[in-house]
Design an enzyme around this catalytic site. Structure first.
Site, PDB file in Angstrom:
ATOM      1  N   ASN A 187      -2.043  -0.591   5.820  1.00 29.28           N
ATOM      2  CA  ASN A 187      -2.493  -0.239   6.869  1.00 29.28           C
ATOM      3  C   ASN A 187      -4.001  -0.253   7.419  1.00 29.28           C
ATOM      4  O   ASN A 187      -4.617  -0.005   8.394  1.00 29.28           O
ATOM      5  CB  ASN A 187      -2.061   1.127   7.224  1.00 29.28           C
ATOM      6  CG  ASN A 187      -2.755   2.159   6.520  1.00 29.28           C
ATOM      7  OD1 ASN A 187      -2.895   1.998   5.402  1.00 29.28           O
ATOM      8  ND2 ASN A 187      -3.698   3.118   7.181  1.00 29.28           N
ATOM      9  N   ASP A 215       0.919  -1.265   0.028  1.00 27.07           N
ATOM     10  CA  ASP A 215       0.102   0.001   0.136  1.00 27.07           C
ATOM     11  C   ASP A 215       0.886   1.163   0.002  1.00 27.07           C
ATOM     12  O   ASP A 215       2.044   1.112   0.396  1.00 27.07           O
ATOM     13  CB  ASP A 215      -0.784  -0.027   1.215  1.00 27.07           C
ATOM     14  CG  ASP A 215      -1.758   1.171   1.366  1.00 27.07           C
ATOM     15  OD1 ASP A 215      -2.268   1.510   0.349  1.00 27.07           O
ATOM     16  OD2 ASP A 215      -1.933   1.743   2.399  1.00 27.07           O
ATOM     17  N   ASP A 244      -0.364   5.161   0.912  1.00 30.12           N
ATOM     18  CA  ASP A 244      -0.738   6.129   1.816  1.00 30.12           C
ATOM     19  C   ASP A 244      -0.916   5.672   3.305  1.00 30.12           C
ATOM     20  O   ASP A 244      -1.787   4.518   3.458  1.00 30.12           O
ATOM     21  CB  ASP A 244      -2.162   6.995   1.596  1.00 30.12           C
ATOM     22  CG  ASP A 244      -1.937   7.584   0.116  1.00 30.12           C
ATOM     23  OD1 ASP A 244      -1.038   8.437  -0.034  1.00 30.12           O
ATOM     24  OD2 ASP A 244      -2.563   7.275  -0.712  1.00 30.12           O
TER      25      ASP A 244
END
Length: 267
Positions: free
Chosen positions: A214, A103, A105
């Protein structure tokens, strides 16, 4: 209360807690809330409240029940067509390696439309004819992390953000060419208000595939392939990526990621 205009996370809303069945040193955060730039960056369902004008969201991808199949008509008959894989064929240099989906961001970087004095990058993004400056901070140890990951794995960037933002950020972040392929929002599956990264569409053996993210919503279809990572905003003392390297070095030798992750989790 300041919020991230890129990934829709409010710092005060983040609650880190251990989760049974994950690598013990990692934790998960609560679902993200959307803000005024949700159409460009948000990966979750919009919340109630006033919104400023933003780009219209793209048409939802097929539901999970439709994945792997498309329909067309030939001579009045419905024909089932296999959906093409999201990834190209494995290159010679990555033969035998585990594929790791990473990922962007709050995993590798934190971005904001609010000016940041110590931004590592400033990326112009056009929204409805107006150019906005996006200020990007790199997570501590991200350069060392990506370099080592590129040596060990077939690395794929997969973000729910739009390419007009994520592609130039990745150009600046990944100058060593670690990511073999970049996947953006249009490659996600829109499921129950979330943009989900469906690993079964990659064209890789799921027993040899990992995802680092996240947001638990991003890997809801394949939680047993996930290495959760704590969301990052601006903590200069953060060492999450550095601490994850021994875990990934161990996993890089696994014949079956499910078996090895269960061992690491103590199951």
């Amino acid at each position: 209360m300041e919020s991230s205009v890129i990934t829709q996370v409010q710092k005060e809303d983040v609650q880190v807690s251990p989760k049974t069945g994950q690598v013990s040193r990692s934790a998960l955060k609560q679902p993200r809330s959307c803000n005024i730039f949700k159409a460009l960056f948000c990966c979750l369902q919009a919340q109630d409240g006033p919104k400023s004008p933003a780009l219209p969201p793209p048409p939802p991808p097929p539901s999970p029940s439709q994945q792997g199949l498309l329909e067309s008509q030939e001579n009045g008959m419905v024909v089932k067509l296999s959906e093409p894989n999201l990834l190209p064929e494995v290159t010679a240099q990555d033969q035998g390696k585990i594929c790791v989906v990473i990922d962007l961001d709050e995993t590798l970087v934190h971005s904001s439309f609010k000016p940041i004095s110590n931004a590592d990058f400033i990326v112009p993004v056009e929204i409805e004819g107006t150019t906005h400056q996006v200020y990007v901070l790199k997570r501590p140890y991200v350069d060392e992390f990506l370099q080592r990951m590129g040596e060990l794995f077939e690395c794929v960037l997969f973000t729910a953000s739009l390419a007009k933002y994520a592609d130039p950020v990745t150009d600046l972040l990944d100058q060593g060419g670690v990511f073999r392929t970049r996947l953006f929002r249009e490659s996600c599956v829109f499921h129950q208000g979330c943009y989900v990264k469906d690993l079964s569409r990659l064209g890789r053996d799921l027993h040899k595939t990992l995802i680092l993210d996240n947001s638990p919503a991003s890997y809801i279809f394949h939680p047993n392939n996930a290495i959760p990572v704590v969301s990052w905003f601006d903590d200069v003392d953060d060492a999450e990526l550095l601490n994850l390297l021994p875990v990934f070095e161990d996993l890089s030798q696994a014949d079956n990621v499910y078996t090895r992750l269960d061992q690491l989790r103590g199951l």
